[in-house]
Scaffold this active site. Structure first.
Site, short mmCIF file in Angstrom:
data_model
loop_
_atom_site.label_atom_id
_atom_site.label_comp_id
_atom_site.label_asym_id
_atom_site.label_seq_id
_atom_site.Cartn_x
_atom_site.Cartn_y
_atom_site.Cartn_z
N ILE A 12 0.89 -1.36 0.11
CA ILE A 12 0.03 -0.01 -0.06
C ILE A 12 0.98 1.36 0.02
CG2 ILE A 12 -1.98 -0.99 0.94
CD1 ILE A 12 -1.46 -0.06 3.70
N GLY A 13 2.06 0.94 0.01
CA GLY A 13 2.93 2.43 0.06
C GLY A 13 4.43 1.96 0.06
N GLY A 15 8.28 3.90 0.41
CA GLY A 15 9.35 4.99 0.71
C GLY A 15 10.55 4.73 0.74
N GLY A 16 11.50 5.55 1.01
CA GLY A 16 12.87 5.60 0.96
C GLY A 16 13.54 4.41 1.77
N VAL A 20 5.19 -0.48 2.81
CA VAL A 20 4.20 -0.71 3.88
C VAL A 20 3.08 -1.72 3.17
CG1 VAL A 20 2.08 0.29 5.02
CG2 VAL A 20 4.42 1.68 4.66
N LYS A 38 4.79 -1.94 8.44
CA LYS A 38 5.81 -1.26 7.55
C LYS A 38 7.23 -1.99 7.85
CE LYS A 38 8.40 3.18 7.23
NZ LYS A 38 8.30 4.72 7.54
N ASP A 140 8.15 16.94 7.14
CA ASP A 140 7.71 16.39 5.81
C ASP A 140 6.38 16.20 5.35
OD1 ASP A 140 8.51 15.18 3.38
OD2 ASP A 140 8.57 13.24 3.86
#
Length: 177
Positions: A12-13, A15-16, A20, A38, A140
């Site tokens: 669902i996600g 990032g760096g 997730v 995550k 952020d």
């Protein structure tokens, strides 16, 4: 807390530092719950500073309690990987929504007010053990870190580079998580 059967459903996600997943957990009583998990990217798992930052983000979120901040349930390992077990919020990010359609001014103001309330709460929160202010600064805030649930609830995500006053596993000169 989540030493149970875990079934991954989908990503669902990303990032760096991590990915997730939507997952379903089931305990011995067949109680099932959908959560977000995550996991730290493989390339960072051997870097102690990255693991500590991952854990610090979860520990910080565990100290915060606001309806518009994603909740963290637990921190641990899953199949040997550092994992954060979080509230799953079905919805879309503000950036996804803005790509679909312009938003009416009233909705924009409501989202902004919810975000301001959450950020003020994070900054004003005190550590439950020390009674010292946390003074959390997200650092952020952007449309991709603001989630809108299907029922219209705003949730702020990703406190990975937040600054805060609390004991960290990772210590840097800038007091970042």
């Amino acid at each position: 807390m989540f030493g149970r059967k875990v079934s991954f459903i989908k990503v669902i996600g990303k990032g760096g530092f991590g990915t997730v997943y939507l997952a379903e957990v089931e305990d011995n009583n067949r109680f099932r719950q959908r959560i977000a998990i995550k996991l730290l990217h493989d390339k960072y798992q051997e870097i102690s500073q990255a693991v500590a930052r991952h854990q610090d983000e979860a520990r910080l979120l565990g100290l915060l309690n606001h309806d518009n901040i994603v909740k963290v349930y637990d921190l641990g390992k899953l199949n040997g990987q550092p994992a954060v077990f979080m509230e799953y919020v079905e919805g879309v990010t503000l950036s996804q929504l803005l790509k679909q359609q312009p938003l009416p001014a009233k909705i924009v103001f409501e989202i902004g007010a919810d975000c301001a309330s959450a950020l003020n709460s994070a900054f004003s929160s005190v550590h439950p053990k020390t009674n010292q202010p946390l003074c959390v600064i997200h650092r952020d805030i952007k449309p991709s870190n603001i989630l809108l649930s299907k029922s219209g609830v705003v949730k702020i995500l990703d406190f990975g580079i937040a600054r805060a006053n609390f004991d960290r596993e990772s210590r840097t000169q800038t007091n970042q998580l």
